[in-house]
Structures are given as structure tokens and as C-alpha cells.
Design an enzyme around this catalytic site. Structure first.
Site: not given
Length: 108
Positions: A33, A36
Site C-alpha cells: 500500500c 500506507c
């Protein structure tokens, strides 16, 4: 990862987060991600800023998807703020540090 951010799993999530006397911010994330990776250093910075007031942890949704689904995490990064065993706030996406601090200041 700073020592102030713990990696939670299904074995310790309840004791470390749900049963905590201190508010806890949990970062739901995954290796793949991109956003993230953007918010991770912000969470680590906040963990140092709020040391002793709020606990900080991470849950890898690929490794511990049962925790993510239990709390309705559908997109990542999602930050959940727990107080007295309940989710009191939720932030989805990579947001500015100031937005997170505003929320954290309300729970301490």
C-alpha cells in the site's frame, strides 16, 4: 519502526488495544500500500510526540485480516482510535499530521 509503535496480531490485539487503560491509535496497513508508506512516518512521529499519553500500533491487514474485518476496515491506510475498548474515531487515507493531532487531542 520506532519502539513506540507496536505490531499487533490476533494474539495480543484484545489485551493491548481493547483492554487498554490508555487510548490507542491503530494503523491498519499492508506492505503493498503506497499511501500506507506515506503515513507510517507520521504515525511514528506522533507515537514519540504522545508517548505516555496514547499507545500506537499497527495491524498488517494481509496477516491479520480477521481484526480488520471485525472493525470494518475496507480501505487502507485506516487509523482507528480506541478509548475504553471502543472505536471513538476513524481516519481513512493518508492525511496531514495536524488532522490526526486534532483527533488525538480530543481523546486524552
Amino acid at each position: 519502526m520506532t519502539d513506540n509503535v507496536k505490531e499487533y496480531s490476533t494474539t495480543d490485539f484484545k489485551s493491548e488495544v481493547v483492554e487498554s487503560d490508555t487510548p490507542v491509535l491503530v494503523d491498519f496497513w499492508a506492505e503493498w500500500c503506497g499511501p500506507c508508506k506515506v503515513i507510517a512516518p507520521v504515525v511514528e512521529e506522533l507515537a514519540d510526540d504522545y508517548e505516555g499519553k496514547i499507545k500506537f500500533g499497527k495491524v498488517n491487514v494481509d496477516d491479520h485480516n480477521m481484526i480488520a474485518s471485525e472493525y470494518g476496515v475496507r480501505s487502507i491506510p485506516t487509523l482507528l482510535v480506541f478509548k475504553n475498548g471502543s472505536v471513538v474515531n476513524q481516519i481513512v487515507g493518508a492525511v496531514p499530521k495536524e488532522k490526526i493531532t486534532t483527533i488525538l487531542d480530543k481523546v486524552i
